[in-house]
Design an enzyme around this catalytic site. Structure first.
Site, PDB file in Angstrom:
ATOM      1  CG  HIS A  11      -0.247   0.088   2.534  1.00 22.37           C
ATOM      2  ND1 HIS A  11       0.251   1.269   3.046  1.00 22.37           N
ATOM      3  CD2 HIS A  11       0.041  -0.866   3.443  1.00 22.37           C
ATOM      4  CE1 HIS A  11       0.808   1.042   4.214  1.00 22.37           C
ATOM      5  NE2 HIS A  11       0.706  -0.247   4.480  1.00 22.37           N
ATOM      6  CD  GLU A  89       2.337  -4.362   8.392  1.00 23.35           C
ATOM      7  OE1 GLU A  89       2.725  -5.557   8.425  1.00 23.35           O
ATOM      8  OE2 GLU A  89       2.906  -3.491   7.716  1.00 23.35           O
TER       9      GLU A  89
END
Length: 254
Positions: A11, A89
């Site tokens: 990202h 994450e």
């Protein structure tokens, strides 16, 4: 001869990346610069003529919005997208929300590097009195996770342990069917996939820095193994600077 191609993208910069804070499972959105990074990543894929059949991402908006931005740039917003917490994450536990440079000044750069980049050392767990505990642990997107699945902190080893079953059971079969796969995810979940693909040692994965918003291309053989190292779509200077910026994140400000 490559049988398949796989594209990964981390990202773009998030609002908490910008503030140099540990994000983990906190749902930070893209910063304006991160949105531009994602746009440039999409344009690089468009210029290189990439087409995809299926996409995978996490349940965190910084990865989802990066994927949306890329799909918009390549005019393939209609593609099917599979979202899973297994590509989230790494959970930074009690460090979530802390400024990385301040944490380095307090605990020492070596300790912060161990927490950020070691393979099997988790950060301190997120306790119920943590300011973001309810924000994360009680979020309804995780309502179906068992108590064992919902982490209070994770090492990279833990992150890989929950990401790899999804890779093996859901993504690899799509690749082997000849589907062109795009994965938009996070620094640590992607490092887990890269470690598995390239057979990297624990020491090597500790030093691996994946830049934000730059497409990473793998050419794979029929067994889904790389036939050459990862390639970045972008000019060399952009890639070098991005990787240096990622490596500098856990250092105390002079």
């Amino acid at each position: 001869m490559a049988a398949y191609k796989l594209v990964l993208i981390r990202h773009g910069e998030s609002a908490w990346n910008l503030e140099n804070r540990f994000s983990g499972w906190y749902d930070a959105d893209l910063s304006p610069a991160g949105h531009e990074e994602a746009k440039r990543g999409g344009q690089a894929l468009r210029d290189a003529g990439y087409e995809f059949d299926i996409c995978f991402t996490s349940v965190q908006k910084r990865a989802i919005r990066t994927l949306w931005t890329v799909l918009d740039a390549i005019d393939q917003m209609w593609l099917p997208v599979v979202r899973t917490w297994r590509l989230n994450e790494r959970h930074y536990g009690g460090l979530t929300g802390l400024n990385k440079a301040e944490t380095a000044a307090k605990h020492g750069e070596a300790q912060v590097k161990i927490w950020r980049r070691s393979y099997d050392v988790p950060p301190p767990p997120m306790e119920p009195d943590h300011p973001f505990y309810s924000n994360i642990s009680k979020d309804r997107r995780y309502a179906d996770l068992t108590e064992d699945q919902l982490p209070s902190c994770e090492s990279l080893k833990d992150t890989i342990a929950r990401a790899l079953p999804f890779w093996n059971e859901e993504i690899v079969p799509q690749i082997k069917e000849g589907k062109r796969v795009l994965i938009a995810a996070h620094g640590n979940s992607l490092r887990g996939i890269v470690k598995h693909l390239e057979g990297l040692s624990e020491e090597a994965i500790m030093e691996l820095n994946l830049p934000t918003g730059i497409p990473i291309v793998y050419e794979l053989d029929k067994n889904s193994k790389p036939i050459k190292p990862m390639q970045f779509l972008g000019d060399e200077e952009t890639v070098r600077k991005a990787m240096e910026a990622v490596a500098a994140q856990g250092k105390a400000k002079k």
